[in-house]
Design a protein around this motif. Structure first.
Motif, short mmCIF file in Angstrom:
data_model
loop_
_atom_site.label_atom_id
_atom_site.label_comp_id
_atom_site.label_asym_id
_atom_site.label_seq_id
_atom_site.Cartn_x
_atom_site.Cartn_y
_atom_site.Cartn_z
N ALA A 132 0.83 -1.21 0.00
CA ALA A 132 0.00 0.00 0.00
C ALA A 132 0.86 1.26 0.00
CB ALA A 132 -0.93 0.00 1.21
N ASP A 153 -4.81 9.57 -2.48
CA ASP A 153 -6.19 9.70 -2.94
C ASP A 153 -6.44 9.06 -4.30
OD1 ASP A 153 -6.99 11.08 -0.66
OD2 ASP A 153 -6.40 13.03 -1.49
N THR A 212 -7.11 2.98 -4.63
CA THR A 212 -8.23 2.42 -3.87
C THR A 212 -7.77 1.20 -3.07
OG1 THR A 212 -8.92 0.88 -5.60
CG2 THR A 212 -9.82 3.13 -5.68
N VAL A 213 -8.57 0.84 -2.09
CA VAL A 213 -8.27 -0.35 -1.30
C VAL A 213 -8.31 -1.59 -2.18
CG1 VAL A 213 -9.09 -1.84 0.57
CG2 VAL A 213 -9.05 0.64 0.88
N VAL A 246 -5.04 -1.89 -3.83
CA VAL A 246 -4.04 -2.37 -2.88
C VAL A 246 -4.16 -3.89 -2.74
CG1 VAL A 246 -3.34 -2.38 -0.45
CG2 VAL A 246 -3.88 -0.21 -1.58
N TYR A 298 -9.38 -5.20 4.78
CA TYR A 298 -10.21 -4.59 5.82
C TYR A 298 -10.18 -5.38 7.13
CZ TYR A 298 -12.21 -1.21 2.57
OH TYR A 298 -12.37 -0.18 1.69
N LYS A 346 -8.85 3.08 5.24
CA LYS A 346 -7.71 3.23 4.34
C LYS A 346 -6.54 3.95 5.02
CE LYS A 346 -6.66 5.34 -0.15
NZ LYS A 346 -7.23 6.19 -1.24
N GLU A 347 -6.84 4.95 5.84
CA GLU A 347 -5.79 5.72 6.51
C GLU A 347 -4.93 4.86 7.44
OE1 GLU A 347 -8.63 8.41 4.81
OE2 GLU A 347 -8.89 6.69 6.14
N LEU A 405 -3.64 2.14 6.82
CA LEU A 405 -2.54 1.58 6.05
C LEU A 405 -1.29 2.45 6.14
CD1 LEU A 405 -4.61 0.52 2.95
CD2 LEU A 405 -3.16 -1.05 4.25
#
Length: 214
Positions: free
Chosen positions: A19, A29, A32-33, A36, A48, A54-55, A57
């Motif tokens: 990531a 930004d 996307t997850v 990743v 998840y 996301k932050e 990561l």
């Protein structure tokens, strides 16, 4: 640690490393997850499972306990301030990458500063660190309810910690190498310590008879 736990830690570390590489290359930004997960060769749900948002990561929630953990782990005869200063000095001398003393930190910093949610998270993290430290100091010193001392000491030690990290970021952005940054900040910590009052420097000194088994 069991084999299962080691594998979980390895998976988490792998996802985080993938990531960060993508975020630095393309911007936080703009990744996307799902992307990743695809790059890490795992399912999005697996990401998840380890990182709620996301932050996480980039800035793990556990980071908020950093100062409190340093103080809880201090040696017998060592004060809260002594523990924080000793830890920072040790990290600077080791050119510890966890505080940004790496050649690639400049690109990471640019990525983080370009993402509003990450900059807001960093501000929130600094506040949480101080709050966690204040709670730990109050508990360990047996401070009476309403006694402002633990919070005031925590705020001063939080400033010391934040100042070091902020200076690493500023000097990195100016193009200074990690070794030069570390040497300069070791001198800066000596100055900071000389400016702190005795009450702060000796606050919450752990009893010399204390042992880790208590």
């Amino acid at each position: 640690m069991s084999l299962r736990e080691r594998k979980k830690q390895e998976t988490k570390r792998h996802i985080s490393e993938v990531a960060l590489r993508l975020f630095v290359e393309r911007g936080f930004d703009h990744v996307t997850v799902t992307e990743v997960a695809r790059a890490a060769d795992v399912a999005a749900n697996t990401v998840y499972n380890y990182f709620k948002v996301k932050e996480d990561l980039v800035i793990p929630p556990a980071s908020r306990d950093r100062l409190a953990a340093i103080v809880r782990g201090r040696a017998a005869g060592q004060s809260a301030a002594g523990a924080v200063l000793a830890t920072l000095r040790d990290e600077l001398r080791r050119r510890d990458g966890s505080i940004g003393l790496t050649e690639g930190f400049g690109r990471f910093l640019e990525m983080a500063r370009a993402a509003p949610t990450l900059t807001a998270r960093l501000v929130q993290l600094a506040e949480q660190m101080v709050a966690e430290l204040a709670a730990a100091l109050a508990e360990e010193t047996g401070a009476a309810p309403g006694d402002p001392t633990p919070a005031l000491v925590a705020e001063q030690l939080g400033w010391v910690h934040e100042h070091v990290l902020r200076e690493i970021g500023r000097r990195t952005a100016d193009g200074q190498p990690p070794a030069a940054i570390a040497d300069a900040l070791l001198e800066r910590l000596d100055t900071i310590e000389s400016l702190l009052g005795d009450r702060v420097l000796t606050y919450a000194t752990r009893d010399t008879t204390w042992t880790p088994t208590e």
